[in-house]
Design a protein around this motif. Structure first.
Motif, short mmCIF file in Angstrom:
data_model
loop_
_atom_site.label_atom_id
_atom_site.label_comp_id
_atom_site.label_asym_id
_atom_site.label_seq_id
_atom_site.Cartn_x
_atom_site.Cartn_y
_atom_site.Cartn_z
N MET A 154 -2.11 -4.22 -16.61
CA MET A 154 -2.51 -5.31 -15.74
C MET A 154 -3.28 -4.75 -14.54
SD MET A 154 -0.01 -7.73 -13.54
CE MET A 154 -0.31 -9.43 -13.77
N LYS A 155 -4.46 -5.27 -14.32
CA LYS A 155 -5.30 -4.81 -13.22
C LYS A 155 -4.81 -5.44 -11.90
CE LYS A 155 -9.95 -4.58 -11.60
NZ LYS A 155 -11.13 -3.92 -11.80
N LYS A 156 -4.70 -4.60 -10.89
CA LYS A 156 -4.24 -5.10 -9.59
C LYS A 156 -5.38 -5.84 -8.88
CE LYS A 156 -0.44 -2.03 -8.83
NZ LYS A 156 0.47 -1.62 -7.82
N HIS A 157 -5.00 -6.72 -7.97
CA HIS A 157 -5.95 -7.49 -7.18
C HIS A 157 -6.85 -6.53 -6.39
CE1 HIS A 157 -7.33 -10.30 -4.03
NE2 HIS A 157 -7.21 -11.20 -5.00
N TRP A 158 -8.08 -6.95 -6.13
CA TRP A 158 -9.02 -6.08 -5.44
C TRP A 158 -8.51 -5.63 -4.07
CZ3 TRP A 158 -11.10 -6.95 -0.69
CH2 TRP A 158 -11.11 -8.26 -0.19
N THR A 159 -7.70 -6.45 -3.41
CA THR A 159 -7.19 -6.06 -2.09
C THR A 159 -6.26 -4.86 -2.19
OG1 THR A 159 -5.39 -7.69 -2.22
CG2 THR A 159 -7.43 -8.38 -1.10
N ILE A 160 -5.54 -4.74 -3.33
CA ILE A 160 -4.64 -3.60 -3.53
C ILE A 160 -5.45 -2.35 -3.86
CG2 ILE A 160 -2.61 -2.76 -4.78
CD1 ILE A 160 -2.23 -5.37 -3.00
N GLU A 161 -6.53 -2.52 -4.62
CA GLU A 161 -7.42 -1.38 -4.88
C GLU A 161 -8.04 -0.88 -3.58
OE1 GLU A 161 -10.26 -2.56 -7.86
OE2 GLU A 161 -8.70 -2.84 -9.38
N TYR A 162 -8.41 -1.81 -2.71
CA TYR A 162 -8.94 -1.45 -1.39
C TYR A 162 -7.88 -0.68 -0.58
CZ TYR A 162 -10.29 -2.06 3.51
OH TYR A 162 -10.57 -1.84 4.84
N LEU A 163 -6.66 -1.18 -0.58
CA LEU A 163 -5.56 -0.53 0.13
C LEU A 163 -5.38 0.90 -0.37
CD1 LEU A 163 -2.97 -0.45 1.89
CD2 LEU A 163 -1.81 -1.65 0.03
N SER A 164 -5.36 1.09 -1.66
CA SER A 164 -5.20 2.41 -2.25
C SER A 164 -6.35 3.34 -1.84
CB SER A 164 -5.14 2.29 -3.77
OG SER A 164 -4.99 3.53 -4.37
N HIS A 165 -7.56 2.80 -1.84
CA HIS A 165 -8.74 3.58 -1.44
C HIS A 165 -8.63 4.03 0.02
CE1 HIS A 165 -12.96 4.79 -1.22
NE2 HIS A 165 -13.03 4.10 -0.09
N VAL A 166 -8.21 3.14 0.89
CA VAL A 166 -8.08 3.47 2.31
C VAL A 166 -7.06 4.60 2.50
CG1 VAL A 166 -7.25 2.63 4.55
CG2 VAL A 166 -8.83 1.24 3.20
N LEU A 167 -5.92 4.49 1.84
CA LEU A 167 -4.89 5.52 1.95
C LEU A 167 -5.43 6.88 1.50
CD1 LEU A 167 -1.84 3.50 0.62
CD2 LEU A 167 -2.08 4.44 2.93
N GLU A 168 -6.14 6.88 0.39
CA GLU A 168 -6.67 8.13 -0.14
C GLU A 168 -7.79 8.68 0.74
OE1 GLU A 168 -9.14 9.49 -4.05
OE2 GLU A 168 -7.47 8.11 -4.35
N ARG A 169 -8.71 7.82 1.12
CA ARG A 169 -9.88 8.26 1.90
C ARG A 169 -9.50 8.78 3.28
NH1 ARG A 169 -15.19 5.84 2.61
NH2 ARG A 169 -16.40 7.47 3.61
N ARG A 170 -8.57 8.10 3.94
CA ARG A 170 -8.14 8.53 5.27
C ARG A 170 -7.05 9.60 5.21
NH1 ARG A 170 -12.20 7.68 7.24
NH2 ARG A 170 -12.89 5.68 7.98
N ASP A 171 -6.50 9.81 4.00
CA ASP A 171 -5.41 10.75 3.81
C ASP A 171 -4.23 10.39 4.72
OD1 ASP A 171 -4.14 12.90 2.59
OD2 ASP A 171 -4.80 14.33 4.11
#
Length: 148
Positions: free
Chosen positions: A1-18
């Protein structure tokens, strides 16, 4: 099941900002569970509230636009922090670590001020001593200009 785009954004922020999940929650001024639950629960199928996404945008500086689906019904501005105004830039400049006019780190820990502006709402967290009141007033004035 694909997560909502807002959760993908959240994951990206965590990874990008470390950043850790708790650090992002602190920086964005949201409850830790707001960040933790969607990241830890595999079957999470809900979206983050637009105001939460805007707070994450304000804290991280990472625009959620590239994650928004083209067919989205809501206006994209609902998910963005008010970061383009003169007052918003001034608030960001106040938090710039290169600012040499700030007091030394030990004094800074006594005067901690966090202000997030999302749309016409202002979230404020401050712990200041007598010396920090002027800085708090200055930041409140800038916040007022943003929602004005």
């Amino acid at each position: 099941m694909k997560k909502h785009w807002t959760i993908e954004y959240l994951s990206h922020v965590l990874e990008r900002r470390d950043w850790s999940m708790s650090q992002l929650a602190r920086e964005a001024g949201v409850a830790a569970s707001t960040i933790n639950r969607p990241m830890r629960e595999q079957d999470w199928s809900f979206a983050l509230h637009p105001g939460t996404v805007a707070k994450i945008h304000a804290a991280s500086g990472i625009d959620p636009a590239e994650f928004m689906p083209r067919e989205m019904q809501e206006p994209p501005e609902m998910y963005r922090a008010a970061t383009d105004s003169l007052a918003a830039r001034a608030l960001r400049d106040l938090d710039d670590p290169k600012d040499t006019s700030k007091p030394p780190p030990d004094a800074q820990s006594t005067n901690e001020i966090k202000i997030a502006v999302v749309g016409d709402m202002v979230q404020i967290s401050a712990t200041v001593n007598k010396d920090g009141l002027a800085e708090l007033r200055r930041r409140l004035d800038l916040a007022e200009q943003m929602v004005g």
